[in-house]
Scaffold this motif. Structure first.
Motif, mmCIF file in Angstrom:
data_model
loop_
_atom_site.group_PDB
_atom_site.id
_atom_site.type_symbol
_atom_site.label_atom_id
_atom_site.label_comp_id
_atom_site.label_asym_id
_atom_site.label_seq_id
_atom_site.Cartn_x
_atom_site.Cartn_y
_atom_site.Cartn_z
ATOM 1 N N ARG A 33 0.868 -1.260 0.207
ATOM 2 C CA ARG A 33 0.103 0.003 -0.038
ATOM 3 C C ARG A 33 0.938 1.463 0.019
ATOM 4 N N PRO A 34 1.689 1.473 -1.113
ATOM 5 C CA PRO A 34 2.573 2.751 -0.916
ATOM 6 C C PRO A 34 1.682 4.060 -1.543
ATOM 7 N N ALA A 35 1.892 5.102 -0.851
ATOM 8 C CA ALA A 35 1.312 6.342 -1.167
ATOM 9 C C ALA A 35 1.214 6.652 -2.493
ATOM 10 N N LEU A 36 2.423 6.331 -3.017
ATOM 11 C CA LEU A 36 2.601 6.664 -4.615
ATOM 12 C C LEU A 36 3.203 5.215 -5.261
ATOM 13 N N TRP A 37 2.943 4.920 -6.316
ATOM 14 C CA TRP A 37 3.104 3.529 -7.067
ATOM 15 C C TRP A 37 4.243 3.850 -8.213
ATOM 16 N N ASP A 38 4.621 5.009 -8.794
ATOM 17 C CA ASP A 38 5.367 5.151 -9.930
ATOM 18 C C ASP A 38 6.771 4.414 -10.000
ATOM 19 N N ALA A 39 7.536 4.550 -9.091
ATOM 20 C CA ALA A 39 8.942 4.024 -8.999
ATOM 21 C C ALA A 39 8.797 2.564 -8.741
ATOM 22 N N LEU A 40 7.857 1.934 -7.932
ATOM 23 C CA LEU A 40 7.802 0.634 -7.904
ATOM 24 C C LEU A 40 7.072 -0.327 -9.030
ATOM 25 N N ASP A 41 6.041 0.678 -9.750
ATOM 26 C CA ASP A 41 5.317 -0.032 -10.954
ATOM 27 C C ASP A 41 6.526 -0.239 -12.069
ATOM 28 N N VAL A 42 7.219 0.954 -12.252
ATOM 29 C CA VAL A 42 8.287 0.694 -13.307
ATOM 30 C C VAL A 42 9.232 -0.294 -12.998
ATOM 31 N N ALA A 43 9.610 -0.529 -11.809
ATOM 32 C CA ALA A 43 10.566 -1.737 -11.467
ATOM 33 C C ALA A 43 9.885 -3.018 -11.846
ATOM 34 N N GLY A 44 8.423 -3.321 -11.581
ATOM 35 C CA GLY A 44 7.488 -4.330 -11.925
ATOM 36 C C GLY A 44 7.585 -4.733 -13.180
ATOM 37 N N TYR A 45 8.179 -4.056 -14.184
ATOM 38 C CA TYR A 45 8.179 -4.148 -15.670
ATOM 39 C C TYR A 45 9.687 -4.886 -15.812
ATOM 40 N N VAL A 46 10.438 -5.116 -14.845
ATOM 41 C CA VAL A 46 11.957 -5.682 -14.961
ATOM 42 C C VAL A 46 11.588 -7.243 -15.460
#
Length: 290
Positions: free
Chosen positions: A251-264
């Motif tokens: 439940r991060p307040a923002l997802w942007d950095a983690l979401d981009v890492a998910g594409y690895v």
């Protein structure tokens, strides 16, 4: 949550006073033994667990966003390296070095950040190198040039861009800017479907079903790679938005950095990269990837 956003903002000034905390031995200890004993706080936690309300206990008593289990990141999972010492460009072929871009459609104060992640995957080592993370507000028209500059600086030829459905305008923006600056022959573009999970399956992003479900399903399969010690962060990534969002998962307040890492993981699958004997069944079960 609103509180998480406030505490992560640059203007936040205040103190957090948890009722207890876990120590290195894995046990919960009272933060104020003169008011509540270790035995009492552990009994209280067990009661919440029996009521299936452990998240509530962690939020209200320990001042953390969720109950931490093995299916989440911890600071111990982060290992660091220095880019200049690793000879990434010599050891990792160009097709395994990517710049992943998650463009925000607006750059207002209330909007999401644009995230860019430079990553290299060494199939032989095996290792995943998170080389550089950018997470900030960038005007849509400026995103392609910022991506090109970062890719050139990291000597990366493949730029993978998240799109939401048939977003031809965003594709045109990147390809047109590349042609304008004579870079169309330098870069290869990959278009990533925002609805896709790490498995490649497309999710229904209906609000009623949880619009962040695809983000969670992309991020989760990264966890076993961290738990097994195969992921390295460049020293500049320490304390970044990427690490903050990992520590606040799911439940991060923002997802942007983690979401981009998910594409690895999505790209590893696309390029047929396999790590031998990395994931056991228990690892997959703990991460929620199965």
């Amino acid at each position: 949550s609103v509180m998480a956003r406030v505490m992560n903002s640059a203007g936040w000034a205040g103190h957090v006073h948890p009722k207890g905390a876990f120590r290195d031995d894995g046990k919960l200890y009272s933060a104020a033994p003169e008011l509540i004993t270790n035995r009492q706080i552990r009994k209280e936690m067990r009661w919440y667990e029996e009521q299936n309300e452990l998240d509530t206990f962690y939020v209200e008593m320990l001042c953390t966003p969720f109950a931490r289990t093995q299916g989440h990141w911890s600071r111990d999972d982060f290992k660091y390296y220095v880019e200049s010492n690793e000879r990434i460009e010599e050891r990792i072929p160009p097709e395994h070095r990517w710049l992943i871009v998650d463009p925000a459609r607006t750059a207002t104060a209330s909007s999401a950040d644009t995230a860019m992640l430079a990553v290299g995957v060494d199939e032989n080592e095996p290792a995943i190198y998170m080389r550089r993370i950018i997470a900030e507000k960038i005007n849509l028209q400026q995103i392609p040039m910022r991506a090109f500059e970062t890719a050139l600086d990291m000597n990366t030829d493949i730029i993978a861009v998240e799109i939401t459905g048939a977003e031809d305008g965003l594709r045109y923006l990147f390809t047109n800017e590349a042609a304008k600056w004579g870079l169309d022959s330098r870069f290869e573009f990959i278009w990533l479907d925002a609805r896709a999970r790490a498995t490649g399956q497309v999710e229904d992003l209906d609000v009623q079903s949880g619009k962040e479900r695809a983000k969670r399903s992309r991020a989760r399969p990264l966890i076993p790679f961290y738990k097994n010690g195969y992921v390295y962060h460049e020293k500049s990534v320490e304390g970044s938005a990427l690490e903050q969002q990992m520590l606040s998962f799911p439940r991060p307040a923002l997802w942007d950095a983690l979401d981009v890492a998910g594409y690895v993981i999505v790209l590893m699958s696309r390029f047929g990269i396999r790590f031998a004997s990395v994931l056991s069944e228990s690892d997959l079960e703990r991460s929620g990837a199965t």
